[in-house]
Structures are given as C-alpha cells and as structure tokens.
Design a protein around this motif. Sequence first.
Motif, PDB file in Angstrom:
ATOM      1  N   ASP A 193       0.831  -1.212   0.000  1.00 24.42           N
ATOM      2  CA  ASP A 193       0.000   0.000   0.000  1.00 24.42           C
ATOM      3  C   ASP A 193       0.862   1.257   0.000  1.00 24.42           C
ATOM      4  O   ASP A 193       0.561   2.238  -0.695  1.00 24.42           O
ATOM      5  N   ALA A 194       1.941   1.226   0.775  1.00 25.91           N
ATOM      6  CA  ALA A 194       2.838   2.384   0.844  1.00 25.91           C
ATOM      7  C   ALA A 194       3.517   2.634  -0.506  1.00 25.91           C
ATOM      8  O   ALA A 194       3.673   3.789  -0.934  1.00 25.91           O
ATOM      9  N   HIS A 195       3.910   1.560  -1.194  1.00 27.52           N
ATOM     10  CA  HIS A 195       4.525   1.704  -2.517  1.00 27.52           C
ATOM     11  C   HIS A 195       3.527   2.267  -3.526  1.00 27.52           C
ATOM     12  O   HIS A 195       3.878   3.132  -4.348  1.00 27.52           O
ATOM     13  N   ILE A 196       2.286   1.794  -3.463  1.00 32.42           N
ATOM     14  CA  ILE A 196       1.253   2.297  -4.380  1.00 32.42           C
ATOM     15  C   ILE A 196       0.995   3.779  -4.130  1.00 32.42           C
ATOM     16  O   ILE A 196       0.919   4.579  -5.074  1.00 32.42           O
ATOM     17  N   LYS A 197       0.880   4.133  -2.856  1.00 35.86           N
ATOM     18  CA  LYS A 197       0.626   5.528  -2.495  1.00 35.86           C
ATOM     19  C   LYS A 197       1.769   6.437  -2.958  1.00 35.86           C
ATOM     20  O   LYS A 197       1.539   7.539  -3.480  1.00 35.86           O
ATOM     21  N   ALA A 198       3.007   5.974  -2.780  1.00 38.69           N
ATOM     22  CA  ALA A 198       4.171   6.762  -3.190  1.00 38.69           C
ATOM     23  C   ALA A 198       4.195   6.958  -4.706  1.00 38.69           C
ATOM     24  O   ALA A 198       4.497   8.056  -5.207  1.00 38.69           O
ATOM     25  N   ALA A 199       3.867   5.902  -5.460  1.00 40.62           N
ATOM     26  CA  ALA A 199       3.862   5.995  -6.921  1.00 40.62           C
ATOM     27  C   ALA A 199       2.744   6.910  -7.405  1.00 40.62           C
ATOM     28  O   ALA A 199       2.933   7.698  -8.348  1.00 40.62           O
ATOM     29  N   GLU A 200       1.574   6.827  -6.770  1.00 39.48           N
ATOM     30  CA  GLU A 200       0.445   7.692  -7.152  1.00 39.48           C
ATOM     31  C   GLU A 200       0.760   9.148  -6.842  1.00 39.48           C
ATOM     32  O   GLU A 200       0.400  10.059  -7.614  1.00 39.48           O
ATOM     33  N   LYS A 201       1.430   9.379  -5.723  1.00 34.81           N
ATOM     34  CA  LYS A 201       1.819  10.743  -5.352  1.00 34.81           C
ATOM     35  C   LYS A 201       2.809  11.320  -6.361  1.00 34.81           C
ATOM     36  O   LYS A 201       2.750  12.505  -6.718  1.00 34.81           O
ATOM     37  N   LYS A 202       3.721  10.487  -6.829  1.00 35.66           N
ATOM     38  CA  LYS A 202       4.692  10.925  -7.823  1.00 35.66           C
ATOM     39  C   LYS A 202       4.024  11.177  -9.170  1.00 35.66           C
ATOM     40  O   LYS A 202       4.410  12.077  -9.921  1.00 35.66           O
ATOM     41  N   LEU A 203       2.994  10.411  -9.472  1.00 31.76           N
ATOM     42  CA  LEU A 203       2.327  10.483 -10.765  1.00 31.76           C
ATOM     43  C   LEU A 203       1.387  11.682 -10.868  1.00 31.76           C
ATOM     44  O   LEU A 203       1.220  12.265 -11.964  1.00 31.76           O
ATOM     45  N   ALA A 204       0.762  12.069  -9.744  1.00 32.78           N
ATOM     46  CA  ALA A 204      -0.275  13.104  -9.752  1.00 32.78           C
ATOM     47  C   ALA A 204       0.150  14.404 -10.437  1.00 32.78           C
ATOM     48  O   ALA A 204      -0.527  14.882 -11.354  1.00 32.78           O
ATOM     49  N   PRO A 205       1.283  15.030 -10.069  1.00 38.97           N
ATOM     50  CA  PRO A 205       1.659  16.293 -10.721  1.00 38.97           C
ATOM     51  C   PRO A 205       2.094  16.118 -12.177  1.00 38.97           C
ATOM     52  O   PRO A 205       2.036  17.067 -12.955  1.00 38.97           O
ATOM     53  N   LEU A 206       2.511  14.918 -12.538  1.00 40.82           N
ATOM     54  CA  LEU A 206       2.967  14.691 -13.908  1.00 40.82           C
ATOM     55  C   LEU A 206       1.791  14.565 -14.874  1.00 40.82           C
ATOM     56  O   LEU A 206       1.895  14.929 -16.044  1.00 40.82           O
ATOM     57  N   ASP A 240       8.128  16.038 -21.787  1.00 39.73           N
ATOM     58  CA  ASP A 240       9.390  15.677 -22.439  1.00 39.73           C
ATOM     59  C   ASP A 240       9.626  14.181 -22.255  1.00 39.73           C
ATOM     60  O   ASP A 240       8.887  13.484 -21.548  1.00 39.73           O
ATOM     61  N   LYS A 241      10.679  13.678 -22.891  1.00 37.97           N
ATOM     62  CA  LYS A 241      10.927  12.235 -22.871  1.00 37.97           C
ATOM     63  C   LYS A 241      11.179  11.724 -21.460  1.00 37.97           C
ATOM     64  O   LYS A 241      10.706  10.642 -21.077  1.00 37.97           O
ATOM     65  N   LYS A 242      11.916  12.497 -20.672  1.00 38.67           N
ATOM     66  CA  LYS A 242      12.223  12.089 -19.307  1.00 38.67           C
ATOM     67  C   LYS A 242      10.950  11.939 -18.478  1.00 38.67           C
ATOM     68  O   LYS A 242      10.777  10.973 -17.729  1.00 38.67           O
ATOM     69  N   THR A 243      10.028  12.914 -18.632  1.00 37.08           N
ATOM     70  CA  THR A 243       8.770  12.862 -17.880  1.00 37.08           C
ATOM     71  C   THR A 243       7.917  11.682 -18.319  1.00 37.08           C
ATOM     72  O   THR A 243       7.278  11.014 -17.500  1.00 37.08           O
ATOM     73  N   GLN A 244       7.897  11.427 -19.622  1.00 34.56           N
ATOM     74  CA  GLN A 244       7.140  10.277 -20.133  1.00 34.56           C
ATOM     75  C   GLN A 244       7.653   8.966 -19.530  1.00 34.56           C
ATOM     76  O   GLN A 244       6.868   8.080 -19.170  1.00 34.56           O
ATOM     77  N   ILE A 245       8.977   8.852 -19.421  1.00 37.62           N
ATOM     78  CA  ILE A 245       9.573   7.641 -18.823  1.00 37.62           C
ATOM     79  C   ILE A 245       9.192   7.530 -17.349  1.00 37.62           C
ATOM     80  O   ILE A 245       8.856   6.453 -16.862  1.00 37.62           O
ATOM     81  N   GLU A 246       9.208   8.683 -16.634  1.00 40.15           N
ATOM     82  CA  GLU A 246       8.843   8.676 -15.215  1.00 40.15           C
ATOM     83  C   GLU A 246       7.393   8.240 -15.022  1.00 40.15           C
ATOM     84  O   GLU A 246       7.073   7.474 -14.101  1.00 40.15           O
ATOM     85  N   ILE A 247       6.506   8.717 -15.889  1.00 43.25           N
ATOM     86  CA  ILE A 247       5.094   8.324 -15.818  1.00 43.25           C
ATOM     87  C   ILE A 247       4.939   6.830 -16.075  1.00 43.25           C
ATOM     88  O   ILE A 247       4.203   6.123 -15.375  1.00 43.25           O
ATOM     89  N   GLN A 248       5.682   6.335 -17.077  1.00 45.06           N
ATOM     90  CA  GLN A 248       5.611   4.917 -17.416  1.00 45.06           C
ATOM     91  C   GLN A 248       6.063   4.043 -16.248  1.00 45.06           C
ATOM     92  O   GLN A 248       5.397   3.064 -15.891  1.00 45.06           O
ATOM     93  N   TYR A 249       7.173   4.432 -15.611  1.00 41.41           N
ATOM     94  CA  TYR A 249       7.689   3.659 -14.483  1.00 41.41           C
ATOM     95  C   TYR A 249       6.733   3.707 -13.285  1.00 41.41           C
ATOM     96  O   TYR A 249       6.527   2.700 -12.591  1.00 41.41           O
ATOM     97  N   ALA A 250       6.153   4.878 -13.036  1.00 46.86           N
ATOM     98  CA  ALA A 250       5.224   5.021 -11.921  1.00 46.86           C
ATOM     99  C   ALA A 250       3.987   4.146 -12.122  1.00 46.86           C
ATOM    100  O   ALA A 250       3.510   3.480 -11.190  1.00 46.86           O
ATOM    101  N   LYS A 251       3.480   4.124 -13.349  1.00 46.28           N
ATOM    102  CA  LYS A 251       2.316   3.285 -13.655  1.00 46.28           C
ATOM    103  C   LYS A 251       2.656   1.799 -13.517  1.00 46.28           C
ATOM    104  O   LYS A 251       1.837   1.012 -13.030  1.00 46.28           O
TER     105      LYS A 251
END
Length: 381
Positions: free
Chosen positions: A318-331, A338-349
Amino acid sequence: MVKAFNYSCEGESHKATGKVCQDHSLTCSVEGLTMAVVCDGHGGERYFRSDIGSKFAAEATEETISFFVENVGDSLFKDKPFTAVGPASTVSDARDLSKVDTAFRQLFSSIIYRWNEKIKQHAQTVEVTEWEKEHVPQKYLDEFAKGESLEKQYGCTLMVYAQTPNYWFAFHIGDGKCLSFQESPTWSEPIPWDEKCFLNKTTSLCDTSAIEEFRYCYQGDGHFPTAIILGSDGLDDSMGETSNLANFYIQILKMLANEGQEATEASLKETLPQLSRIGSKDDMSVACVYDEEALSAQVAKFIQYQIDLVVTNIREADAHIKAAEKKLAPLNVLKFLDKKTQIEIQYAKQDIEKYKEERTKLLFKHDNLYQQLSSLYSKTK
C-alpha cells in the motif's frame, strides 16, 4: 516424541555439468540421542572430492557425538541456560574457557581428527578416477598424488544439532542456516553467524584454523526448541531474506503436524529440486529434528505469525502504491511532456500495477491463512 528426517538433492547446475551432489545430510535417533547433520562440499576445482568429504564429515560427527554424549553425561550441561558462543578465535585466553567451552573444543578436535583419518584412508585406497583426470587441473592431481593438502580436496562445511532428554546443543562451521522454532520468538538463529561467511566465501573443515572457527550454542535448563531445521546454503541463497526461509520452514512444520512425516518428506523430494531450478541451482539439504506433540500444539501460532507477516507485506505494498500515485499526480496535469517525464510516468504506472497485483495475491494468501486458523480452532472446540 522427538522425531527426525533429512533429505539432500543434486543441484540444477550439477545436473547440467555431470557433477554429483556434494551435499550430505543425515539424521539418527537412538535411545537418549537425536541428531541432525548437514554438510556442504565445496564446489571449486581444488575440492574435487568434496562429495566424499561431506559424507565422511557427517559420519565422523555422528560417531564422535555419540561417544561424547555417552561419556560426558548430563552433569556438564545441568541447569545451564541458553548460551551462544561465536567463533572460538574470539576467546583471547584459554583461561577464559569454561568446562563446557573446553569440552566443545575437544569435541571439535575429535571430529576434525576422525574426518582427516577417513579422508587419508580414502585417498590411499581410491585412485584418481577417469572423471577426475578429465576435469581436475593437473596441479591439484599432482598434490593429491603426493598426499598434499588432502583436506582441501575433500573440503566441506559442517552444521549439527543434537538433543538428549536433558540438554541440547548445536554447532556450525561454514555457511548455510540453522533455524530454531519455539513458542517465542516464533523463530530464531541460535548459532551465532560468522561474518567470514559472505557471498561465495565460507569457513570450512579444511581450514588450517578450523577448530577456531566453530560457533556453537547449548542449553540444559529444561527448555527445548519445538523444532530445529538445518539447511545448506543452496536453500537459503534461493530464499533471499532469512524471514523467507523461516516462512518456508514453517510450511514444512505445518505439513508435519497436519499430514505427517511421510507426506512431508515426499513433498520435499518434489519441491527442493524445483527450488534449485528456479533459484540458486545449487545442491540442497534439509535436516529436521522436531517434537511431535509440541509441534501440533504450536501450529496456530505458526499460522498467526504468517498472517501477521502477510499483513505487514500488504501495508508495504500500500505504501509503494501511495508513493507511486503521489509521484504520478503532478505529472498527469502537464500539457507538454518531455521524454524524461514520459519515462517517469511509465515507471510510476508500472510500479502501481506491480504492487496492486502483489497486494491481490497477498489478500488471497491472508484469506487462506485465516481459513486455516479458523478451521484449526473449530477442530479444537
């Protein structure tokens, strides 16, 4: 009633290269003594008869401990609380040794001596085989022909548990794990670890300072483990964290309590080769000593331990899911990525998906364990 069993299997990598199993395990139960031994022969080219060395180490240990128990008697351990001692080299002065410590050093010395006698006799009577001529570097064969460094050619580790009606003790030189199971804590490692055993490095019976490298523990105040399980490093290397190994052993103990020893041994003979195939690919050995009556009484606590562990793992997911969702929200609100942000979104998902799948599996496991516990309680009413 105290019972014991053991099983060793050839590792997947050994099957692929035509190597024999270099592990050796044994258990014995005679009047006044139950014992378990696991030895792991070294795999390097220099240790080309380590499979024989591990077998001889187990035999020498069984013979020596039987003599030790018969002749030392109960007085040495009478009323002694649980005591654990690291490598003997940590004792700086012989005057620091207690009578128990001195007796153990004599025991280890006797085992090493008897083991050396066995390998010398074998080396003198069994000539170099065709397989050895083909696979062993000539420099080691030359050493063997001269009778040099025989202990290296037969090198192995040694792990032992012995129990009498009035006391128990365990000792270890090398890697692998010895786990104790009791009412509280649910499991522990009674024999101190040796930091020299790291990655592919291990202490060994073939070391020149072997007697200084034994670690041991003992207890004579009437308290006994519910079960002790010894496992060679091929098994714990496949499990990763020691808690995973403990959980695997708890599954074995639950099966012993619910289905009996014969079914448990049959399951292990099927499971260990599979674990070797997907894990360490090394030889694997298990040796277990357990109190049948105490084990049956403790199954509920083992299940509760597993439930608590699953709950902890669910919270971590649950903590990992919450952390990934928190990282994904502003993106997700960005208009231009940009390409870097797209990669970050992909990894978070991907992280969210992975931990959600893991959480689903854990919930299923939790329900299954809860049903086991409920069924157990309903039977006792």
